[in-house]
Design a protein around this motif. Structure first.
Motif, mmCIF file in Angstrom:
data_model
loop_
_atom_site.group_PDB
_atom_site.id
_atom_site.type_symbol
_atom_site.label_atom_id
_atom_site.label_comp_id
_atom_site.label_asym_id
_atom_site.label_seq_id
_atom_site.Cartn_x
_atom_site.Cartn_y
_atom_site.Cartn_z
ATOM 1 N N ALA A 16 84.502 23.125 26.353
ATOM 2 C CA ALA A 16 84.935 22.319 25.603
ATOM 3 C C ALA A 16 84.972 20.964 26.132
ATOM 4 O O ALA A 16 84.859 19.645 25.774
ATOM 5 C CB ALA A 16 86.362 22.385 24.614
ATOM 6 N N GLU A 17 85.273 20.658 27.492
ATOM 7 C CA GLU A 17 85.632 19.591 28.038
ATOM 8 C C GLU A 17 84.326 19.137 28.861
ATOM 9 O O GLU A 17 84.694 18.230 29.580
ATOM 10 C CB GLU A 17 86.844 19.734 29.196
ATOM 11 N N ALA A 18 83.402 19.986 29.086
ATOM 12 C CA ALA A 18 82.101 19.696 29.735
ATOM 13 C C ALA A 18 81.462 18.493 29.260
ATOM 14 O O ALA A 18 81.089 18.735 27.885
ATOM 15 C CB ALA A 18 81.370 20.881 29.705
ATOM 16 N N PRO A 19 81.187 17.424 30.028
ATOM 17 C CA PRO A 19 80.564 16.126 29.557
ATOM 18 C C PRO A 19 79.022 16.504 29.071
ATOM 19 O O PRO A 19 78.721 15.579 28.439
ATOM 20 C CB PRO A 19 80.852 15.374 30.563
ATOM 21 N N ASP A 20 78.508 17.192 29.897
ATOM 22 C CA ASP A 20 77.063 17.449 29.704
ATOM 23 C C ASP A 20 76.952 18.870 30.536
ATOM 24 O O ASP A 20 77.756 19.610 31.241
ATOM 25 C CB ASP A 20 76.430 16.566 30.207
ATOM 26 N N ALA A 21 75.558 19.279 30.222
ATOM 27 C CA ALA A 21 75.264 20.786 30.666
ATOM 28 C C ALA A 21 74.349 20.631 32.126
ATOM 29 O O ALA A 21 73.957 21.570 32.581
ATOM 30 C CB ALA A 21 74.437 21.624 29.869
ATOM 31 N N GLU A 22 74.491 19.435 32.660
ATOM 32 C CA GLU A 22 73.869 19.344 33.831
ATOM 33 C C GLU A 22 74.253 19.744 35.240
ATOM 34 O O GLU A 22 73.512 20.127 36.118
ATOM 35 C CB GLU A 22 73.501 17.785 34.186
ATOM 36 N N GLU A 23 75.620 20.175 35.326
ATOM 37 C CA GLU A 23 76.284 20.761 36.280
ATOM 38 C C GLU A 23 76.852 22.059 35.860
ATOM 39 O O GLU A 23 78.262 22.404 35.944
ATOM 40 C CB GLU A 23 77.492 19.660 36.635
ATOM 41 N N PRO A 24 76.212 23.278 35.694
ATOM 42 C CA PRO A 24 76.637 24.513 35.383
ATOM 43 C C PRO A 24 77.239 25.072 36.585
ATOM 44 O O PRO A 24 78.021 26.077 36.551
ATOM 45 C CB PRO A 24 75.354 25.264 34.781
ATOM 46 N N ALA A 25 76.808 24.745 37.755
ATOM 47 C CA ALA A 25 77.320 25.767 38.843
ATOM 48 C C ALA A 25 79.096 25.512 39.179
ATOM 49 O O ALA A 25 79.633 26.629 39.323
ATOM 50 C CB ALA A 25 76.658 25.102 40.397
ATOM 51 N N GLY A 53 76.302 23.272 23.658
ATOM 52 C CA GLY A 53 75.284 23.080 22.412
ATOM 53 C C GLY A 53 74.194 24.450 22.195
ATOM 54 O O GLY A 53 74.692 25.424 22.260
ATOM 55 N N ASP A 54 72.966 24.024 22.720
ATOM 56 C CA ASP A 54 72.022 25.018 22.679
ATOM 57 C C ASP A 54 71.666 25.623 24.115
ATOM 58 O O ASP A 54 70.647 26.394 24.068
ATOM 59 C CB ASP A 54 70.674 24.703 21.868
ATOM 60 N N THR A 55 72.252 25.302 24.893
ATOM 61 C CA THR A 55 72.177 25.622 26.493
ATOM 62 C C THR A 55 72.989 26.730 27.048
ATOM 63 O O THR A 55 74.253 26.285 26.767
ATOM 64 C CB THR A 55 71.916 24.448 27.135
ATOM 65 N N LEU A 56 72.702 27.531 27.395
ATOM 66 C CA LEU A 56 73.431 28.880 27.868
ATOM 67 C C LEU A 56 73.662 28.341 29.480
ATOM 68 O O LEU A 56 72.933 27.884 30.200
ATOM 69 C CB LEU A 56 72.751 29.870 28.261
ATOM 70 N N ILE A 57 74.976 27.764 29.859
ATOM 71 C CA ILE A 57 75.345 27.339 30.874
ATOM 72 C C ILE A 57 75.790 28.315 31.866
ATOM 73 O O ILE A 57 76.110 28.252 32.915
ATOM 74 C CB ILE A 57 76.241 26.234 31.101
#
Length: 107
Positions: A16-25, A53-57
């Motif tokens: 929920a707090e993830a601003p975007d899925a660019e930093e999954p590590a 969203g639609d991205t598995l992180i």
């Protein structure tokens, strides 16, 4: 015994707090930390997936799928529930009917 209750809550907060899925590590490391104890033990485990969203992180398995054969869980493990879920579905329908959310006699 508190870890299984806290783990789903932490996963929800992380997603929920993830601003975007660019930093999954960093998030993967945080999820791994929650399940580190389970992964270190020879115990039944769980498979975890975190999506934004639609991205598995994050997708991983922790613990064992089968203790007898020492088969570890992974993100692709299949859980054969068979008819196990029927009793939970029936209970949910009964509760919804009791609360007036569902009419059992409706066509």
């Amino acid at each position: 015994m508190r870890r299984p209750v806290l783990a789903p809550l932490l996963l929800f907060v992380l997603a929920a707090e993830a601003p975007d899925a660019e930093e999954p590590a960093p998030r993967s490391a945080a999820v791994d930390a929650v399940f580190a104890e389970l992964a270190a033990e020879r115990a039944p485990g769980c498979a975890v997936g975190v999506a934004r969203g639609d991205t598995l992180i994050h997708a991983a398995g922790y613990g064992y799928a089968n203790l007898e054969y020492d088969l570890p869980l992974d993100a692709d493990s299949v859980f054969r529930t068979g008819s196990l879920s029927k009793q939970f579905t029936a209970a949910a329908v009964a509760l919804a009917a009791e609360e007036g959310l569902l009419d059992l006699d409706a066509p």
